[in-house]
Write a protein that holds these residues in place. Structure first.
Motif, PDB file in Angstrom:
ATOM      1  N   UNK A  51      30.149   0.735   1.524  1.00  0.00           N
ATOM      2  CA  UNK A  51      28.832   0.693   2.153  1.00  0.00           C
ATOM      3  C   UNK A  51      27.656   0.613   1.182  1.00  0.00           C
ATOM      4  N   UNK A  52      27.823   1.077  -0.041  1.00  0.00           N
ATOM      5  CA  UNK A  52      26.676   1.128  -0.940  1.00  0.00           C
ATOM      6  C   UNK A  52      26.729   0.071  -2.043  1.00  0.00           C
ATOM      7  N   UNK A  53      27.873  -0.079  -2.692  1.00  0.00           N
ATOM      8  CA  UNK A  53      27.957  -1.080  -3.760  1.00  0.00           C
ATOM      9  C   UNK A  53      27.680  -2.497  -3.273  1.00  0.00           C
ATOM     10  N   UNK A  54      28.216  -2.926  -2.100  1.00  0.00           N
ATOM     11  CA  UNK A  54      27.908  -4.286  -1.640  1.00  0.00           C
ATOM     12  C   UNK A  54      26.435  -4.512  -1.345  1.00  0.00           C
ATOM     13  N   UNK A  55      25.693  -3.453  -1.012  1.00  0.00           N
ATOM     14  CA  UNK A  55      24.264  -3.609  -0.755  1.00  0.00           C
ATOM     15  C   UNK A  55      23.455  -3.579  -2.046  1.00  0.00           C
ATOM     16  N   UNK A  56      23.988  -2.886  -3.054  1.00  0.00           N
ATOM     17  CA  UNK A  56      23.338  -2.883  -4.366  1.00  0.00           C
ATOM     18  C   UNK A  56      23.576  -4.220  -5.069  1.00  0.00           C
ATOM     19  N   UNK A  57      24.819  -4.721  -4.947  1.00  0.00           N
ATOM     20  CA  UNK A  57      25.186  -6.019  -5.538  1.00  0.00           C
ATOM     21  C   UNK A  57      25.634  -6.925  -4.392  1.00  0.00           C
ATOM     22  N   UNK A  58      24.719  -7.506  -3.625  1.00  0.00           N
ATOM     23  CA  UNK A  58      25.083  -8.279  -2.430  1.00  0.00           C
ATOM     24  C   UNK A  58      25.831  -9.556  -2.773  1.00  0.00           C
ATOM     25  N   UNK A  59      26.665  -9.985  -1.829  1.00  0.00           N
ATOM     26  CA  UNK A  59      27.427 -11.236  -1.972  1.00  0.00           C
ATOM     27  C   UNK A  59      26.577 -12.389  -1.444  1.00  0.00           C
ATOM     28  N   UNK A  60      26.133 -13.246  -2.305  1.00  0.00           N
ATOM     29  CA  UNK A  60      25.278 -14.375  -1.924  1.00  0.00           C
ATOM     30  C   UNK A  60      26.048 -15.664  -1.701  1.00  0.00           C
ATOM     31  N   UNK A  61      27.363 -15.610  -1.710  1.00  0.00           N
ATOM     32  CA  UNK A  61      28.150 -16.839  -1.636  1.00  0.00           C
ATOM     33  C   UNK A  61      29.084 -16.836  -0.430  1.00  0.00           C
ATOM     34  N   UNK A  62      28.607 -16.325   0.688  1.00  0.00           N
ATOM     35  CA  UNK A  62      29.449 -16.295   1.890  1.00  0.00           C
ATOM     36  C   UNK A  62      29.814 -17.702   2.353  1.00  0.00           C
ATOM     37  N   UNK A  63      28.865 -18.616   2.288  1.00  0.00           N
ATOM     38  CA  UNK A  63      29.105 -19.980   2.739  1.00  0.00           C
ATOM     39  C   UNK A  63      30.163 -20.660   1.883  1.00  0.00           C
ATOM     40  N   UNK A  64      30.061 -20.516   0.575  1.00  0.00           N
ATOM     41  CA  UNK A  64      31.041 -21.136  -0.314  1.00  0.00           C
ATOM     42  C   UNK A  64      32.403 -20.473  -0.195  1.00  0.00           C
TER      43      UNK A  64
END
Length: 323
Positions: A51-64
Motif C-alpha cells: 500500500x505504501x511503496x507503490x504510491x511512493x514509487x508509482x508504476x507509470x508503465x501500466x499501458x506498456x
C-alpha cells in the motif's frame, strides 16, 4: 509453629519440584510470543509493500505492461467509473460494458475530453441470456485489451433478507454478478494469453470475509468472485496474466457530492470516496493478487480476523436483536 508448617518452606519445596514444568511453560510462552511477533512484523512489511511503496514509487508503465484497452464490466457502479478514470490517467482507452447507456455516457465523454483517450460503450445485459456476449465480442475484436475490471453490484450492499428479495431480482443478480463476470473473463482471456500479458481485476466486497446480517446473497457473490480470482491467478499467473481480487469494505456511494450531502454520507478515513479508493487500488496492481486495495481497509480486515468466528456471530445476533 513447626518448621514443616512454614509457608515459605512449603513454597520452596514445591517450586523445587515444579521448576522443570515452569521452565517448559516459559519456553512455550516465549515461542508463542516470538511467533506472534514474527507474524505481526510480516503483516506490517506486507502493508508497507502493498500500500505504501507503490504510491511512493508509482508504476507509470501500466499501458506498456498490460495493454492499450481496458474493459469495465458493471460500468454503472461508482467504483468501476472511478477505476476507469484512474486507468484513463495512464492513457488507457476504455470500453464500458453496461445495460444502461445513460449511466456512463457522460463519464465516457468526459474521459475522452479530459485525458484524450478513446472510449466505447457496449450495451449488454447478461441477466437475459448468452446472446449478450455477441456485441461484446464484436466491440473487442482487433483491440489490445490489457485490462478487465469486473465490479459487483453496489446495490447489494444494502441489508436485505434473502426471503424478502424477489425471485426474479435474485436470478438477475446471480446472472449479472456471477455468470456475467465469469463470461467476461472467458471473452478477454484468450487474447491476453495469446499476447502473454494482461490483468483481470475482480472488485467484490469485504462481505466475503465474515458473514453479515442481511447480506447472505452479497456474501455468496463476493465469495465466488474472490475464490474465482484466486483460482485464476494460480492457473494463469505463469502465462503472464495478473489476476487480482479486490475485497474493499465500505466505500462512499458517489464520487462527486455536494458539501451538504458529504457530511451525511459517512465519508471519512474508513469510508473513502470512490476516486480515493480507486487511486489506492490501481497502485496495488501487479503487487498483490488479493488485497482490500485501501490500507485502512486492510487494517480493518486484520482486526476482523482477530475476532473468533463464534464471537463474531454472537455479536451480529445481538446487534440484530437490539434493532
Amino acid at each position: 509453629m513447626a518448621a514443616v508448617d512454614s509457608f515459605n518452606l512449603l513454597y520452596r519445596e514445591m517450586s523445587r519440584s515444579c521448576s522443570s514444568y515452569f521452565e517448559t511453560l516459559a519456553l512455550i510462552g516465549a515461542v508463542y510470543t516470538a511467533t506472534k511477533a514474527v507474524v505481526l512484523l510480516r503483516n506490517c512489511c506486507n502493508l508497507v509493500r502493498v500500500h505504501f511503496l507503490p504510491r511512493i514509487i508509482p508504476n507509470r508503465k501500466l499501458k506498456q505492461r498490460y495493454g492499450d484497452w481496458a474493459v469495465i464490466y458493471g460500468a454503472s457502479e461508482s467504483v468501476a467509473l472511478a477505476y476507469a478514470e484512474e486507468l484513463a490517467k495512464h492513457s488507457i482507452s476504455i470500453v464500458f460494458i453496461t445495460h444502461d447507456r445513460s449511466s456512463v455516457s457522460d463519464t465516457a465523454a468526459w474521459l475522452s475530453q479530459s485525458y484524450g483517450v478513446e472510449t466505447a460503450i457496449v450495451l449488454a445485459d447478461f441477466s437475459a441470456d448468452q446472446a449478450a456476449s455477441k456485441p461484446v465480442k464484436d466491440a473487442l475484436r482487433g483491440k489490445d485489451v490489457g485490462f478487465l475490471v469486473n465490479c459487483v453490484d453496489e446495490s447489494l450492499t444494502s441489508p436485505q433478507s434473502l426471503i424478502e428479495t424477489p425471485e426474479q431480482g435474485l436470478l438477475d443478480s446471480v446472472n449479472k454478478n456471477v455468470a456475467g463476470a465469469t463470461l467476461m473473463v472467458r471473452l478477454v482471456l484468450p487474447g491476453m494469453v495469446e499476447r502473454s500479458r494482461g490483468a483481470v481485476v475482480n472488485i467484490s466486497s469485504g462481505a466475503c470475509c465474515r458473514p453479515l446480517p442481511g447480506r447472505a446473497a452479497l456474501a455468496a457473490y463476493t465469495g465466488y468472485l474472490d475464490n474465482f480470482s484466486r483460482a485464476l491467478h494460480l492457473e494463469y499467473s505463469s502465462r503472464g496474466i495478473f489476476i487480482q481480487s479486490l475485497v474493499p469494505f465500505q466505500i462512499a456511494s458517489s464520487r462527486r457530492q455536494s458539501s451538504s450531502s458529504s457530511s451525511s454520507s459517512g465519508e471519512g478515513w474508513l469510508v473513502p470516496k470512490p476516486d480515493v479508493y480507486a487511486s489506492h487500488a490501481v497502485s496495488t496492481l501487479g503487487v498483490s493478487n488479493r488485497t482490500t486495495g485501501y490500507w485502512p481497509h486492510t487494517l480493518q480486515c486484520g482486526l476482523m480476523r482477530c475476532v473468533p468466528e463464534w464471537m463474531w456471530v454472537l455479536g451480529c445476533r445481538a446487534l440484530v436483536t437490539s434493532r
